[in-house]
Design a protein around this motif. Structure first.
Motif, PDB file in Angstrom:
ATOM      1  N   ILE A   1      -6.970   9.181   8.044  1.00 14.87           N
ATOM      2  CA  ILE A   1      -6.523   7.922   8.901  1.00 14.87           C
ATOM      3  C   ILE A   1      -5.551   7.349   7.823  1.00 14.87           C
ATOM      4  N   ARG A   2      -6.090   7.187   6.518  1.00 17.57           N
ATOM      5  CA  ARG A   2      -5.256   6.667   5.460  1.00 17.57           C
ATOM      6  C   ARG A   2      -4.111   7.578   5.281  1.00 17.57           C
ATOM      7  N   ALA A   3      -4.216   8.495   5.174  1.00 17.34           N
ATOM      8  CA  ALA A   3      -2.919   9.356   4.889  1.00 17.34           C
ATOM      9  C   ALA A   3      -1.941   9.571   5.947  1.00 17.34           C
ATOM     10  N   LEU A   4      -2.378   9.201   7.370  1.00 17.20           N
ATOM     11  CA  LEU A   4      -1.429   9.139   8.411  1.00 17.20           C
ATOM     12  C   LEU A   4      -0.676   7.639   8.219  1.00 17.20           C
ATOM     13  N   LEU A   5      -1.390   6.686   7.589  1.00 18.32           N
ATOM     14  CA  LEU A   5      -0.558   5.324   7.589  1.00 18.32           C
ATOM     15  C   LEU A   5       0.782   5.286   6.838  1.00 18.32           C
ATOM     16  N   ASP A   6       0.936   6.512   5.949  1.00 21.81           N
ATOM     17  CA  ASP A   6       2.228   6.526   5.239  1.00 21.81           C
ATOM     18  C   ASP A   6       3.583   7.325   6.292  1.00 21.81           C
ATOM     19  N   PHE A   7       2.974   7.556   7.228  1.00 16.54           N
ATOM     20  CA  PHE A   7       4.135   8.410   8.278  1.00 16.54           C
ATOM     21  C   PHE A   7       4.605   7.793   9.433  1.00 16.54           C
ATOM     22  N   THR A   8       4.316   6.523   9.420  1.00 15.94           N
ATOM     23  CA  THR A   8       4.736   5.794  10.418  1.00 15.94           C
ATOM     24  C   THR A   8       5.720   4.538  10.129  1.00 15.94           C
ATOM     25  N   GLU A   9       6.599   4.374  10.559  1.00 14.29           N
ATOM     26  CA  GLU A   9       7.560   3.005  10.242  1.00 14.29           C
ATOM     27  C   GLU A   9       7.170   1.935  11.415  1.00 14.29           C
ATOM     28  N   ASP A  10       6.337   2.080  12.106  1.00 16.63           N
ATOM     29  CA  ASP A  10       5.920   1.002  13.263  1.00 16.63           C
ATOM     30  C   ASP A  10       5.033  -0.235  12.843  1.00 16.63           C
ATOM     31  N   ASP A  11       5.192  -1.365  12.708  1.00 20.00           N
ATOM     32  CA  ASP A  11       4.166  -2.203  12.258  1.00 20.00           C
ATOM     33  C   ASP A  11       2.883  -2.246  12.757  1.00 20.00           C
ATOM     34  N   ALA A  12       2.847  -2.169  14.136  1.00 19.60           N
ATOM     35  CA  ALA A  12       1.826  -2.179  14.962  1.00 19.60           C
ATOM     36  C   ALA A  12       0.949  -1.256  14.883  1.00 19.60           C
ATOM     37  N   GLU A  13       1.465   0.289  14.827  1.00 16.04           N
ATOM     38  CA  GLU A  13       0.704   1.230  14.349  1.00 16.04           C
ATOM     39  C   GLU A  13       0.337   1.384  12.832  1.00 16.04           C
ATOM     40  N   LYS A  14       0.833   0.689  11.916  1.00 10.66           N
ATOM     41  CA  LYS A  14       0.495   0.540  10.784  1.00 10.66           C
ATOM     42  C   LYS A  14      -0.769  -0.426  10.806  1.00 10.66           C
ATOM     43  N   ARG A  15      -0.829  -1.507  11.480  1.00  9.28           N
ATOM     44  CA  ARG A  15      -2.036  -2.460  11.355  1.00  9.28           C
ATOM     45  C   ARG A  15      -3.172  -1.645  12.016  1.00  9.28           C
ATOM     46  N   LEU A  16      -3.025  -0.779  13.201  1.00  7.28           N
ATOM     47  CA  LEU A  16      -4.027  -0.129  13.701  1.00  7.28           C
ATOM     48  C   LEU A  16      -4.604   0.889  12.916  1.00  7.28           C
ATOM     49  N   LEU A  17      -3.753   1.653  12.195  1.00 11.94           N
ATOM     50  CA  LEU A  17      -4.351   2.546  11.055  1.00 11.94           C
ATOM     51  C   LEU A  17      -5.187   2.020   9.931  1.00 11.94           C
ATOM     52  N   SER A  18      -4.667   0.857   9.534  1.00 11.43           N
ATOM     53  CA  SER A  18      -5.051  -0.010   8.673  1.00 11.43           C
ATOM     54  C   SER A  18      -6.509  -0.497   9.012  1.00 11.43           C
ATOM     55  N   VAL A  19      -6.639  -0.991  10.189  1.00  9.90           N
ATOM     56  CA  VAL A  19      -8.004  -1.338  10.389  1.00  9.90           C
ATOM     57  C   VAL A  19      -8.941  -0.199  10.819  1.00  9.90           C
ATOM     58  N   LEU A  20      -8.588   0.997  11.096  1.00 12.46           N
ATOM     59  CA  LEU A  20      -9.386   2.125  11.166  1.00 12.46           C
ATOM     60  C   LEU A  20      -9.801   2.612   9.947  1.00 12.46           C
ATOM     61  N   CYS A  21      -9.052   2.431   8.773  1.00 12.02           N
ATOM     62  CA  CYS A  21      -9.318   3.250   7.601  1.00 12.02           C
ATOM     63  C   CYS A  21      -9.886   2.375   6.579  1.00 12.02           C
ATOM     64  N   SER A  22     -10.048   1.002   6.975  1.00 10.15           N
ATOM     65  CA  SER A  22     -10.043  -0.231   5.965  1.00 10.15           C
ATOM     66  C   SER A  22     -11.601   0.045   5.559  1.00 10.15           C
TER      67      SER A  22
END
Length: 446
Positions: free
Chosen positions: A168-189
């Motif tokens: 999930i952390r790896a996926l975080l670097d492959f979206t430019e959408d802020d909402a998606e970044k926050r979602l992935l950040s929550v899940l890999c925190s």
């Protein structure tokens, strides 16, 4: 779709995001003059888990539905044949590993998400990126040198697996959408329980996660690095070894929630599409030549009787060679009329003294004398205990490792305590001894 606002409200808005994992693979366009891969399954040439043989190409030469109806799974009785020379003699109780594949729908979904429609059949080489800082980096053993992307997704990577935090952390670097970044950040925190609650407890698959981040477009190399191998599925062999290497298996499938491999096998029944399989190493759950003289007790429910069909077939083939020990089968099904598997076959075994006793339970028939195999064991506890204790007998149990096997062991323990008048500690010691000596053997479904 996951509700980001609810997640932030529940788990907070301050996340400690771990560092990104080191990337180490790359895909390179294959040269036009490079050798094209065969049409075989992409994993057919690599080492398989618990393998005793190489992978053989089979096809389903005969099949029939032996159970079907309301409140039961559809059960197929299948014979697989090979045009290749199968130079292996298996033992009753052995299993085959069947190389499976992801559904076309799931592969289409991934291809569409990653916008790879125009390149999905293109050939690539998978290589270690020379610029990587990852130590001892290597291409996974189940990834061939040359891969068409669609077959890679279909045959090598487990698209239904639950993604790990690092992925999930790896996926975080492959979206430019802020909402998606926050979602992935929550899940890999590191400091949040969101991953456990949202991903683990719900069994969220990689594909489901992607549906929640539609603008996330990871490269294929990242998927190879993080998605686990699409593992072969084991099936018990339901016949004794014979000429031609024909293999019989039983498989059941839920119409409402069909499994990956069972769906594939069902389609092969109609299409004559090849099935790639290998023979797995013989385990202690086996019936060898020196077991022919021993008394055996076999316990299984549903398709869990499959290995015992192989044992009974071997006993039939060996009957003329000498005397046989007694064989007793305890089998459980849902309904007598619609899901009593291989009823006629078992009756013939009884008539021919290949099988000496058959005790059957029907869990969903309200008027059944015994509803569970435990009830049949209880009704015959003195004979069962005597068979196991006094005649050097062997007990085989085939079934679900989470539910059935512990329940059977508990019932066997209570029977031993009551019949032999021994303490719980003595019961535990006796069962442990039997398992150590391979007199009590389990074939565990996970």
């Amino acid at each position: 779709m996951l509700n980001l606002a609810e997640l932030v409200q529940k788990y907070g808005d301050n996340f400690i995001v771990p560092p990104a994992p080191v990337k180490f693979l790359k895909l390179v366009d294959a040269e036009s003059d490079e050798e094209q891969p065969k049409i075989d399954h992409l994993q057919s040439s690599c080492i398989q888990p618990f393998c005793a043989t190489r992978v053989f190409q089979y096809k389903i030469s005969n099949h029939k539905i032996i159970a079907q109806g309301e409140d039961i799974k559809t059960v197929y009785d299948v014979v697989l044949s090979s045009d290749s020379e199968v130079d292996y003699r298996w033992t009753p109780g052995d299993t085959v590993g069947i190389l499976t594949r992801n559904s076309d729908e799931d592969v289409d979904s991934l291809v569409d998400h990653l916008e790879l429609q125009s390149t999905q059949h293109k050939l690539y080489r998978v290589e270690v990126d020379p610029a990587t800082k990852k130590k001892a980096a290597k291409v996974p053993v189940y990834i061939p040198k040359l891969v068409p992307l669609r077959k890679l997704f279909s045959e090598c990577l487990d698209l239904k697996s639950i993604p790990k935090k690092l992925f999930i952390r790896a996926l975080l670097d492959f979206t430019e959408d802020d909402a998606e970044k926050r979602l992935l950040s929550v899940l890999c925190s590191k400091d949040s329980s969101a991953f456990d609650d949202v991903v683990l407890k719900t069994g969220m698959s990689f594909l489901t996660l992607l549906q929640n981040v539609p603008r996330c477009k990871p490269p294929v190399s990242i998927l190879i690095e993080h998605l686990p191998r699409l593992m072969p599925r084991p099936y018990s062999i339901a016949n004794a070894h014979g000429e031609g290497g024909k293999v019989r298996i039983l498989f059941s499938m839920s119409e409402s929630c069909p499994g990956l491999t069972t769906s594939f096998l069902r389609s092969c029944c109609e299409t004559e599409e090849p099935v790639f399989l290998y023979f797995r190493n013989t385990t202690h759950f086996s019936y060898k030549e020196d077991d022919l003289l021993k008394d055996i007790v076999m316990i299984g429910v549903g398709t869990g009787i499959a290995p015992y069909l192989g044992i009974l077939d071997h006993r039939r083939n060996s009957k003329e060679a000498g005397s046989l020990g007694k064989a007793w089968l305890f089998a459980g099904f849902r309904h007598k009329e619609t899901s009593y598997l291989c009823r006629d076959e078992l009756s013939r075994c009884l008539k021919d003294n290949i099988l000496n006793d058959l005790s059957v339970a029907f869990s969903r028939d309200p008027n059944a004398h015994c509803r569970y195999v435990q009830d049949q064991l209880e009704a015959n506890k003195e004979r069962v205990v005597r068979t196991l204790r006094d005649s050097d007998g062997k007990l085989y149990v085939c079934g679900d490792g989470k539910m059935m096997l512990p329940q059977i062991e508990e019932k066997i323990g209570k029977m031993l305590a009551e019949v032999l008048c021994i303490s719980d500690e003595q019961v535990k010691a006796l069962i442990k001894e039997w398992k150590t000596k391979h007199m009590y053997i389990e074939d565990v479904w996970l």
